[in-house]
Design a protein around this motif. Structure first.
Motif, mmCIF file in Angstrom:
data_model
loop_
_atom_site.group_PDB
_atom_site.id
_atom_site.type_symbol
_atom_site.label_atom_id
_atom_site.label_comp_id
_atom_site.label_asym_id
_atom_site.label_seq_id
_atom_site.Cartn_x
_atom_site.Cartn_y
_atom_site.Cartn_z
ATOM 1 N N THR A 1 0.851 -1.193 0.000
ATOM 2 C CA THR A 1 0.000 0.000 0.000
ATOM 3 C C THR A 1 0.883 1.239 0.000
ATOM 4 O O THR A 1 2.049 1.199 0.386
ATOM 5 C CB THR A 1 -0.938 0.039 1.224
ATOM 6 O OG1 THR A 1 -0.151 -0.095 2.423
ATOM 7 C CG2 THR A 1 -1.971 -1.075 1.170
ATOM 8 N N ASP B 1 -3.631 5.133 -0.783
ATOM 9 C CA ASP B 1 -4.360 4.189 0.066
ATOM 10 C C ASP B 1 -4.548 4.688 1.497
ATOM 11 O O ASP B 1 -4.642 3.891 2.418
ATOM 12 C CB ASP B 1 -3.620 2.842 0.094
ATOM 13 C CG ASP B 1 -3.412 2.253 -1.284
ATOM 14 O OD1 ASP B 1 -4.410 2.147 -2.019
ATOM 15 O OD2 ASP B 1 -2.268 1.910 -1.620
ATOM 16 N N LYS C 1 -7.615 3.178 3.190
ATOM 17 C CA LYS C 1 -7.432 1.754 3.447
ATOM 18 C C LYS C 1 -6.447 1.513 4.589
ATOM 19 O O LYS C 1 -6.607 0.600 5.397
ATOM 20 C CB LYS C 1 -6.927 1.055 2.182
ATOM 21 C CG LYS C 1 -6.796 -0.440 2.297
ATOM 22 C CD LYS C 1 -6.046 -1.033 1.098
ATOM 23 C CE LYS C 1 -6.738 -0.736 -0.211
ATOM 24 N NZ LYS C 1 -6.031 -1.346 -1.370
#
Length: 427
Positions: free
Chosen positions: A144, A149, A152
């Motif tokens: 990531t 991201d 996330k």
């Protein structure tokens, strides 16, 4: 053709691409000197269609690449897009230092999300911009990247109370949601669901909103699956799959795809475009864009100071930036603020030749569905679809929409809520 002649032809073409001398005094009043692009990857295979058959009672198309990978069709389309960008930027006056027909080191910087489809898209854009130059793309080696991201990864989780308030306020405008989207659900059911009572049970579930452990809001109900299924239908049409395999023969033209995207659009309208959620997910990327445009010396200057800076990520990244900037568009058959494969936010910085004052043109650019399906060659005579940002102080000049750069940056800097000082980027 002998190899030496091919090489010379490539060099000559590359020199012609971005070593432009303006055509006239009128066209050279404002000269392009900096480009920042945030692009969505090109056409990919679906990422989560393994359970579609059980949900709908229908067998979905088979793709020739692994889930979520850029297709050969998608790669070719992004090469064409890179070539179009080169032609457009040349026309607007961008000049780069060239060595043997290729841009000098540090004059182009491409940073992508770590996925295969984003890396491959970055390579395709460079193949179109500078064919034969072999410029590499850069990306993190981690799974990531904070730039793409942040949501996330749970970086600086958003205030869920504010998010819920904002989402519920949007929902209230469409109350009841089941009635507002009744026609869209019925059309979707007709297109993708097997004709028996047990298929597509998810379309009968109540609309609701949940907050995941990392603070991300998630819609429950019809959109939970229909949004990604609609994207898969769009991808199949764009990939030029037989129409019998696009929504099981219920799509005959681009307009039909656009109508089936309504529940996909609902996901973005109700959740992804929520200001608090967008600011949490997009702040780090927004800060880098603004630093690049401002020429601000930062610890990331080696990545941001290039005349061409390109980020390749996902539609969610562009949606977050679009929401923070208050930039809206409606293009062709696509839903409002839709971000198709290859859709790009393009920041063009100009300086006025006589005064040195700086201006910016911000555009959202994308192919039409039929341009994707046919891989229509792009050019200034056959351009991408485009919508320009316009705010107080902006003005039209010839084919450009220009906004004073200092006021644009000052206003945009009010949006980020996550600072980059606590995170290591570009590695």
């Amino acid at each position: 053709m002998p190899r030496s002649l091919i090489k010379n032809a490539l060099i000559a073409w590359s020199v012609g691409l971005l070593s432009y001398v303006p055509f006239s005094d009128a066209s050279s009043r404002f000269v392009l000197d900096k480009v920042v692009v945030v692009a969505r990857h090109g056409v990919r295979s679906p990422t989560d269609d393994h359970h579609y058959a059980a949900l709908t009672g229908q067998r979905w198309p088979t793709w020739n690449v692994p889930p979520g990978h850029l297709t050969g069709h998608g790669y070719t389309g992004m090469v064409q897009q890179g070539k179009f960008f080169a032609e457009q930027w040349q026309h607007l006056g961008l000049a780069l230092p060239l060595r043997q027909g290729c841009p000098a080191p540090q004059s182009v910087n491409v940073w992508t999300a770590p996925d295969q489809r984003t890396q491959a898209t970055g390579s395709a854009l460079l193949d179109g911009l500078f064919p034969g130059c072999g410029i590499p793309v850069a990306h993190t080696q981690a799974p990531t990247d904070p730039l793409f991201d942040a949501s996330k990864m749970g970086i600086a989780p958003p205030d869920t109370t504010i998010i819920l308030q904002q989402i519920h306020a949007k929902m209230a405008a469409y109350t009841p949601l089941s009635a507002h989207y009744r026609a869209a659900v019925a059309l979707f059911r007709q297109a993708v669901c097997a004709p028996h009572t047990t298929s597509c049970a998810f379309l009968n579930e109540p609309w609701d909103i949940n907050i995941a452990d990392n603070g991300q809001p998630k819609l429950a109900g019809p959109v939970a699956y229909a949004a990604s299924m609609a994207e898969s239908i769009r991808l199949a049409y764009s990939e030029n799959l037989p129409l019998s395999e696009v929504a099981f023969g219920h799509v005959r033209q681009a307009k039909d795809v656009g109508q089936l995207m309504a529940l996909h659009a609902a996901k973005y309208d109700l959740v992804s475009d929520t200001p608090e959620y967008a600011r949490q997910g997009g702040s780090l990327l927004m800060t880098q864009i603004l630093d690049a445009l401002a020429g601000k010396p930062t610890r990331y200057a080696s990545h941001l100071a290039s005349p061409i800076v390109i980020f390749v990520g996902h539609d969610t990244n562009i949606a977050q930036l679009q929401t923070m900037l208050g930039f809206n568009w409606q293009l062709a058959e696509y839903p409002r603020n839709d971000i198709p494969p290859g859709g790009s936010l393009v920041f063009l910085r100009f300086h006025e030749a006589n005064t040195g004052k700086q201006f910016i043109q911000l555009s959202f650019m994308t192919r039409s569905l039929d341009q994707w399906r046919a891989l229509t060659p792009l050019s200034l005579d056959m351009p991408m679809l485009e919508a320009d940002y316009f705010d107080k102080g902006c003005f039209r000049y010839h084919e450009k929409t220009l906004c004073p750069l200092p006021s644009f940056i000052r206003q945009a800097r009010q949006q980020p809520k996550v600072q980059d000082s606590g995170y290591v980027l570009f590695q």
